[in-house]
Design a protein around this motif. Structure first.
Motif, PDB file in Angstrom:
ATOM      1  N   GLN A 236       0.790  -1.229   0.000  1.00 35.09           N
ATOM      2  CA  GLN A 236       0.000   0.000   0.000  1.00 35.09           C
ATOM      3  C   GLN A 236       0.822   1.279   0.000  1.00 35.09           C
ATOM      4  OE1 GLN A 236      -2.316   1.201   3.358  1.00 35.09           O
ATOM      5  NE2 GLN A 236      -1.732  -0.597   4.513  1.00 35.09           N
ATOM      6  N   TYR A 241      -0.664   2.041  -5.746  1.00 33.17           N
ATOM      7  CA  TYR A 241      -1.432   1.048  -4.988  1.00 33.17           C
ATOM      8  C   TYR A 241      -2.929   1.162  -5.237  1.00 33.17           C
ATOM      9  CZ  TYR A 241      -3.442  -1.721  -1.292  1.00 33.17           C
ATOM     10  OH  TYR A 241      -4.175  -2.651  -0.608  1.00 33.17           O
ATOM     11  N   ASP A 249     -10.122  -5.475  -7.654  1.00 27.96           N
ATOM     12  CA  ASP A 249     -11.531  -5.402  -7.291  1.00 27.96           C
ATOM     13  C   ASP A 249     -12.423  -5.599  -8.516  1.00 27.96           C
ATOM     14  OD1 ASP A 249     -13.610  -5.063  -5.589  1.00 27.96           O
ATOM     15  OD2 ASP A 249     -13.590  -2.880  -5.683  1.00 27.96           O
ATOM     16  N   GLU A 254      -7.707 -11.900  -6.271  1.00 27.69           N
ATOM     17  CA  GLU A 254      -7.020 -11.528  -5.037  1.00 27.69           C
ATOM     18  C   GLU A 254      -5.904 -10.531  -5.323  1.00 27.69           C
ATOM     19  OE1 GLU A 254      -8.017 -12.098  -2.182  1.00 27.69           O
ATOM     20  OE2 GLU A 254      -9.163 -13.964  -2.222  1.00 27.69           O
ATOM     21  N   ARG A 271      -1.382 -17.970   0.428  1.00 23.47           N
ATOM     22  CA  ARG A 271      -1.838 -18.371   1.762  1.00 23.47           C
ATOM     23  C   ARG A 271      -3.254 -17.870   1.961  1.00 23.47           C
ATOM     24  NH1 ARG A 271       3.545 -18.948   4.079  1.00 23.47           N
ATOM     25  NH2 ARG A 271       4.712 -17.333   2.988  1.00 23.47           N
ATOM     26  N   THR A 272      -4.178 -18.779   2.158  1.00 19.78           N
ATOM     27  CA  THR A 272      -5.556 -18.349   2.373  1.00 19.78           C
ATOM     28  C   THR A 272      -6.048 -18.890   3.706  1.00 19.78           C
ATOM     29  OG1 THR A 272      -6.811 -20.230   1.518  1.00 19.78           O
ATOM     30  CG2 THR A 272      -5.892 -18.710  -0.106  1.00 19.78           C
ATOM     31  N   THR A 273      -7.218 -18.418   4.087  1.00 19.81           N
ATOM     32  CA  THR A 273      -7.827 -18.864   5.341  1.00 19.81           C
ATOM     33  C   THR A 273      -8.183 -20.349   5.270  1.00 19.81           C
ATOM     34  OG1 THR A 273      -9.900 -18.046   4.454  1.00 19.81           O
ATOM     35  CG2 THR A 273      -8.758 -16.639   6.019  1.00 19.81           C
ATOM     36  N   GLU A 274      -8.189 -20.899   4.053  1.00 21.59           N
ATOM     37  CA  GLU A 274      -8.472 -22.330   3.909  1.00 21.59           C
ATOM     38  C   GLU A 274      -7.223 -23.120   3.560  1.00 21.59           C
ATOM     39  OE1 GLU A 274     -12.412 -23.131   1.835  1.00 21.59           O
ATOM     40  OE2 GLU A 274     -11.924 -21.105   1.222  1.00 21.59           O
TER      41      GLU A 274
ATOM     42  N   MET B   1     -10.141 -16.935   0.972  1.00 16.74           N
ATOM     43  CA  MET B   1      -9.671 -15.566   1.061  1.00 16.74           C
ATOM     44  C   MET B   1      -8.251 -15.556   1.611  1.00 16.74           C
ATOM     45  SD  MET B   1     -11.385 -13.420   4.193  1.00 16.74           S
ATOM     46  CE  MET B   1     -12.012 -12.225   3.084  1.00 16.74           C
ATOM     47  N   LEU B   2      -7.488 -14.538   1.201  1.00 13.31           N
ATOM     48  CA  LEU B   2      -6.117 -14.447   1.689  1.00 13.31           C
ATOM     49  C   LEU B   2      -6.095 -14.309   3.207  1.00 13.31           C
ATOM     50  CD1 LEU B   2      -4.349 -11.911  -0.700  1.00 13.31           C
ATOM     51  CD2 LEU B   2      -4.055 -14.388  -0.630  1.00 13.31           C
ATOM     52  N   SER B   3      -5.155 -14.991   3.848  1.00 17.25           N
ATOM     53  CA  SER B   3      -5.029 -14.870   5.297  1.00 17.25           C
ATOM     54  C   SER B   3      -4.783 -13.420   5.695  1.00 17.25           C
ATOM     55  CB  SER B   3      -3.869 -15.733   5.792  1.00 17.25           C
ATOM     56  OG  SER B   3      -4.128 -17.072   5.488  1.00 17.25           O
ATOM     57  N   ARG B   4      -3.965 -12.734   4.904  1.00 18.58           N
ATOM     58  CA  ARG B   4      -3.665 -11.340   5.223  1.00 18.58           C
ATOM     59  C   ARG B   4      -4.933 -10.477   5.139  1.00 18.58           C
ATOM     60  NH1 ARG B   4      -2.403  -7.269   1.944  1.00 18.58           N
ATOM     61  NH2 ARG B   4      -2.103  -8.697   0.213  1.00 18.58           N
ATOM     62  N   ALA B   6      -8.040 -11.519   5.691  1.00 19.21           N
ATOM     63  CA  ALA B   6      -8.840 -11.834   6.877  1.00 19.21           C
ATOM     64  C   ALA B   6      -8.265 -11.116   8.092  1.00 19.21           C
ATOM     65  CB  ALA B   6      -8.860 -13.347   7.099  1.00 19.21           C
ATOM     66  N   ASN B  95      -5.303  -0.788   7.762  1.00 22.20           N
ATOM     67  CA  ASN B  95      -5.834  -2.120   7.474  1.00 22.20           C
ATOM     68  C   ASN B  95      -6.887  -2.075   6.379  1.00 22.20           C
ATOM     69  OD1 ASN B  95      -4.731  -4.343   9.207  1.00 22.20           O
ATOM     70  ND2 ASN B  95      -5.140  -2.822  10.785  1.00 22.20           N
ATOM     71  N   ARG B  97      -7.125   0.068   4.001  1.00 16.57           N
ATOM     72  CA  ARG B  97      -6.510   0.367   2.721  1.00 16.57           C
ATOM     73  C   ARG B  97      -5.857  -0.885   2.146  1.00 16.57           C
ATOM     74  NH1 ARG B  97      -1.933   3.609   0.788  1.00 16.57           N
ATOM     75  NH2 ARG B  97      -2.671   4.610  -1.087  1.00 16.57           N
ATOM     76  N   ALA B  98      -5.341  -1.726   3.038  1.00 17.26           N
ATOM     77  CA  ALA B  98      -4.693  -2.957   2.574  1.00 17.26           C
ATOM     78  C   ALA B  98      -5.713  -3.941   2.018  1.00 17.26           C
ATOM     79  CB  ALA B  98      -3.906  -3.595   3.711  1.00 17.26           C
ATOM     80  N   VAL B  99      -6.968  -3.810   2.441  1.00 15.14           N
ATOM     81  CA  VAL B  99      -7.985  -4.753   1.951  1.00 15.14           C
ATOM     82  C   VAL B  99      -9.136  -3.996   1.310  1.00 15.14           C
ATOM     83  CG1 VAL B  99      -7.495  -6.588   3.569  1.00 15.14           C
ATOM     84  CG2 VAL B  99      -9.105  -4.823   4.217  1.00 15.14           C
ATOM     85  N   ARG B 100      -8.782  -2.891   0.689  1.00 10.31           N
ATOM     86  CA  ARG B 100      -9.754  -2.043   0.021  1.00 10.31           C
ATOM     87  C   ARG B 100     -10.760  -2.888  -0.771  1.00 10.31           C
ATOM     88  NH1 ARG B 100     -12.627   1.073  -1.909  1.00 10.31           N
ATOM     89  NH2 ARG B 100     -12.268   3.086  -2.886  1.00 10.31           N
ATOM     90  N   THR B 101     -10.271  -3.915  -1.429  1.00 11.13           N
ATOM     91  CA  THR B 101     -11.136  -4.688  -2.324  1.00 11.13           C
ATOM     92  C   THR B 101     -12.133  -5.554  -1.559  1.00 11.13           C
ATOM     93  OG1 THR B 101      -9.515  -6.439  -2.376  1.00 11.13           O
ATOM     94  CG2 THR B 101      -9.408  -4.827  -4.117  1.00 11.13           C
ATOM     95  N   PHE B 161     -15.277 -12.505   9.473  1.00 11.00           N
ATOM     96  CA  PHE B 161     -14.027 -12.113  10.141  1.00 11.00           C
ATOM     97  C   PHE B 161     -14.132 -10.702  10.721  1.00 11.00           C
ATOM     98  CE2 PHE B 161     -11.993 -15.635   7.731  1.00 11.00           C
ATOM     99  CZ  PHE B 161     -11.412 -16.274   8.817  1.00 11.00           C
ATOM    100  N   TYR B 259     -15.889 -23.359   5.160  1.00 15.08           N
ATOM    101  CA  TYR B 259     -14.620 -24.017   4.825  1.00 15.08           C
ATOM    102  C   TYR B 259     -14.677 -25.531   5.053  1.00 15.08           C
ATOM    103  CZ  TYR B 259     -12.643 -19.278   5.001  1.00 15.08           C
ATOM    104  OH  TYR B 259     -12.364 -17.957   4.797  1.00 15.08           O
ATOM    105  N   ARG B 261     -14.532 -27.122   7.774  1.00 14.91           N
ATOM    106  CA  ARG B 261     -13.534 -27.566   8.722  1.00 14.91           C
ATOM    107  C   ARG B 261     -13.578 -26.687   9.971  1.00 14.91           C
ATOM    108  NH1 ARG B 261      -7.524 -27.391   6.709  1.00 14.91           N
ATOM    109  NH2 ARG B 261      -8.732 -26.946   4.843  1.00 14.91           N
ATOM    110  N   TYR B 311      -6.413 -18.968  11.163  1.00 18.59           N
ATOM    111  CA  TYR B 311      -6.840 -18.333   9.910  1.00 18.59           C
ATOM    112  C   TYR B 311      -5.984 -17.170   9.417  1.00 18.59           C
ATOM    113  CZ  TYR B 311     -11.237 -20.780  10.789  1.00 18.59           C
ATOM    114  OH  TYR B 311     -12.177 -21.733  11.002  1.00 18.59           O
TER     115      TYR B 311
END
Lengths: 483, 313
Positions: A236, A241, A249, A254, A271-274, B1-4, B6, B95, B97-101, B161, B259, B261, B311
């Motif tokens: 960012q 950015y 988006d 991703e 790396r994902t939550t899954e 979704m990306l861990s970052r 979340a 935070n 801004r990092a996950v704007r999408t 999340f 998920y 799980r 996660y």
């Protein structure tokens, strides 16, 4: 519509080809309704809309950062609400020229990293290829899917009269600005619905769809039927950015940073939550040098260790390919018309600005003799930094460049100052002509080239200025291709 | 979704919720300090405000005594305080801004708009007389962020999340707020259940906008064990520990369902939820409110770490 120049530098703006008035009193056909609108709409209303546009950018976080600027970490680009208009026929011709040019860039890169036919045939001197700092020896012999290197090309063009477009430079690495093109259109529709609806403006909103399908079309052969695309950003604090997140988006992919990716057995995962998920195509907005610390700069924290090995093994596609800079520096630029003839056996549709290569002694001598008339640029520079605009330079600046040229002629090229066309622009003093260029975005995919009509028009907001780069105070305009 | 992604969603919600809590705890301290007992010169309600914000140590590195002026300034905007309100908003915005999408434009606008406003008004120059207005704005902002997320986000893992972040932070904050009362010592000659005690509890309830709720639920004068019941065990009270935990369990179950799980995060959260369900308020007071709360904060942190390692990394 003509304004008096505010200082002695306004000369060109008056003499240049104006896309609305042609420099005379008449109005060119594509601009008829714009001219009427400009006559009718009160200045306060223009000012009001300009402020609204600024607010739209600010609130949307549509910003860019200028490196080395401690003051504002995030800036917005001045947006000029008067659109720039191209007639359909003008655009069609330009688009054919762009297609020809980008096809050639792709063929040249495949050649440079493959058979080297153009070098063997004596079209391009070998030392220019091998000694180019953007040439990546690691790419020699690496096959890229469908021979596409420049998936997204930004070709900067300018016009000097009603007929001719000149290519100013080819951007084959990670050209930016497309988010401004798309957001600019949003603003036109929102702030000037009456003007917009009077024209039949070719839509551009499908750009992200086109981009996504282009990226999917070049997925590795061994990837799943529904390949996973990700956009790789430096993060960012990168100047572009906003654009990275905007495009991710709009494509619904991703937005990853280097730390989100890992390579295992030459396959890239995020790396994902899954848990780990395979990535097939990476639209990377990180420069070559930073993309993989194992192959390139070891200190890069932005990249992904092992990414290049996965790429070379054909398990992931990078867009643009690694090493595309070998095709877009300012010396290779001067050979593109010859390369078009060589690869496609066609005459170039778009003109090249005559270019003196200072590496050649006769050229250098000419340049040194005519510094006050020429624009001198660094061969590998960009962003409008490190250039000399002879006619606007002081004696001292010219002498500085004379010394630089003598010390390192390889590092520079020179071109005549083009009289860039002007478009009506809303500035402090009212509506006045300002110089513009155009960056259309050209997508190369497995089955050909696609270009959304128009592009990003950059405008030098200062009277007489020819520098349109946003890092140097340039602004933007929406670009309309109309029926 | 990306861990970052979340991780950022989770933390951005936590930071906004924390800013809200800090604003409320400053307001509570203001109310408490305006009670007659405070005329004796005891400034311990400010001491307790900074203690329960978890920043007592950092505060005392710079300040000897906790006064309204020093504590409020410290909690609002001190550069020495890594979790001041201003810093919370900055972190939330970073935070976001990092996950704007992953955010809807409304949610982004709520956070970015607040951040822009902070840039415009120089908070460190605010005088005590303008703090109430600022604190009201902080609470409004958290309402906007929360409301826009609730109204506009897709019900998928991104939403869950972000909700988890709210509930985990909120549980922590409610527990800390209850502890404020523990830290405030009644003057020696005052009686438990007396006027001063009453007013102190009322100030705390007011701070979490729960005074009216209390009257609706219990239809009684303020009693410490009923207030604790409301803020700890009452499911109807949205910020009670029990309500927070049933939200945490629900959101974690949604994630586990999506998920396919479940893991330590779900198990830990369920265990705490069961424990709260089986707790009677009399037991809490018998074993000591402060001890109960200290235990709970520890448990809640365990859930936080479990979510994180399952996660977010």
């Amino acid at each position: 519509m003509q304004s008096c120049p505010e200082d002695g530098r306004g000369g060109e703006a008056r003499l240049a080809f104006d896309e609305m008035t042609e420099g005379g009193g008449g109005i060119r056909a594509p601009y008829e309704k714009i001219a009427q609108w400009l006559d009718a709409v009160p200045r306060e209303q223009l000012q009001q809309r300009r402020l609204e546009a600024e607010l739209f950018f600010r609130r949307g976080g549509i910003t860019f950062a200028v490196y080395g600027d401690a003051q504002g970490e995030e800036r917005i680009i001045p947006y000029d609400i008067v659109p720039r208009v191209l007639a359909r026929a003008e655009w069609e011709r330009l688009a054919r020229g762009l297609e020809q040019r980008v096809k050639t860039l792709n063929l040249y890169l495949a050649d440079v990293y493959g058979a080297q036919n153009a070098i063997k045939a004596g079209i391009v001197p070998p030392d220019l290829v091998w000694q180019n700092p953007a040439y990546r020896p690691e790419m020699a012999g690496v096959e890229v899917p469908h021979g596409v290197y420049v998936h997204i090309g930004g070709i900067d063009v300018v016009r000097v009269d009603a007929d001719d477009f000149y290519v100013l430079e080819d951007n084959a690495r990670t050209p930016s600005g497309v988010s401004y093109m798309l957001e600019g259109r949003e603003i036109s529709i929102r702030l000037m619905p009456e003007l917009f609806s009077q024209h039949r403006v070719a839509p551009i909103e499908n750009y992200a769809n086109e981009l996504l399908s282009s990226l999917r079309s070049v997925a590795p052969r061994n990837s799943a039927a529904d390949p996973t695309v990700a956009l790789l950003t430096p993060g960012q604090f990168n100047s572009a950015y906003y654009e990275h997140s905007f495009l991710a988006d709009k494509m619904g992919v991703e937005l990853v940073e280097g730390r989100d990716l890992q390579v295992k057995d030459e396959v890239v995962y995020m790396r994902t939550t899954e848990g780990p998920k395979r990535v097939d195509v990476i639209y990377r907005r990180i420069d070559d040098e930073f993309i993989d610390p194992l192959t390139f700069r070891p200190e890069s924290a932005l990249g992904v260790p092992g990414l290049f090995a996965a790429y070379a093994a054909g398990n992931v596609t990078l867009a643009n390919a690694i090493g595309t800079g070998a095709a877009d520096d300012k010396v290779i630029y001067s050979y593109i018309p010859d390369l078009i003839r060589f690869y496609l056996d066609e005459e170039p549709i778009l003109k090249n600005v005559p270019t003196w290569r200072c590496r050649e002694p006769e050229h250098l001598q000419y340049v040194l003799d005519h510094l006050a008339e020429l624009v001198v640029k660094e061969t590998h520079g960009s962003g409008g930094y490190g250039m000399l605009v002879g006619p606007h330079a002081t004696k001292a600046e010219i002498e500085t460049f004379r010394a630089l040229l003598k010390a390192n002629p390889e590092g520079y090229i020179a071109q005549p100052t083009l009289s860039l066309s002007t478009c009506p622009t809303f500035v402090e003093s009212g509506v006045a002509p300002r110089h513009v260029d155009l960056r259309p975005f050209v997508l190369s995919r497995a089955d050909g080239v696609r270009i959304v009509p128009g592009g990003l028009t950059r405008v030098a907001m200062r009277d007489g200025s020819l520098v349109v780069n946003s890092s140097q105070g340039g602004g933007l305009k929406d670009t309309w291709v109309i029926e | 979704m990306l861990s970052r992604t979340a991780d950022s969603l989770y933390w951005l919600s936590r930071y906004v919720e924390r800013a809200d809590y800090l604003a409320r705890s400053i307001e509570a301290a203001q109310r408490l300090s305006s009670l007659p007992a405070a005329y004796g010169g005891e400034a311990n309600e400010w001491e307790s405000a900074v203690e329960t914000a978890g920043s007592g140590d950092i505060f005392h590195e710079k300040h000897e005594t906790a006064t309204a002026e020093t504590v409020a300034r410290f909690l609002i905007c001190s550069p020495d305080n890594p979790s001041s309100i201003v810093k919370c908003f900055e972190n939330a915005r970073t935070n976001a801004r990092a996950v704007r999408t992953a955010l809807t434009s409304e949610t982004w606008d709520a956070i970015n708009g607040a951040w822009l406003e902070l840039q415009n008004q120089n908070v460190s120059k605010l005088t005590p007389s303008s703090w109430p207005k600022f604190l009201a704005w902080v609470k409004e902002t958290s309402l906007r962020v929360d409301g826009s997320a609730y109204r506009t986000m897709l019900r998928n893992d991104a939403y869950w999340f972000s909700r988890l972040g709210v509930s985990v932070e909120r549980a922590d904050n409610t527990a800390r707020l209850l502890d404020v009362k523990y830290h405030i010592l009644l003057p020696e000659n005052a009686t438990v259940g007396g006027v001063i005690d009453y007013s102190q509890w009322a100030a705390i309830l007011r701070a979490v906008s729960a005074l009216t709720s209390y009257h609706w639920v219990y239809r009684e004068s303020l009693k410490p064990w009923l207030i604790a019941d409301l803020l700890i065990l009452n499911q109807q009270m949205p910020r009670s520990l029990a309500a927070c935990y049933s939200n945490i369990v629900t959101n974690l179950d949604e994630i586990a369902g999506a998920y396919n799980r479940a893991g330590p995060a779900q198990r830990t959260a369920r265990a705490i939820n069961r424990k709260l369900g089986a707790t009677k308020i009399e037991q809490v007071f018998q074993s000591g409110l402060h001890e109960f709360i200290t235990n709970f904060i520890g448990d809640n942190n365990k859930v936080g770490s479990a979510i994180s390692s399952q996660y977010l990394v």
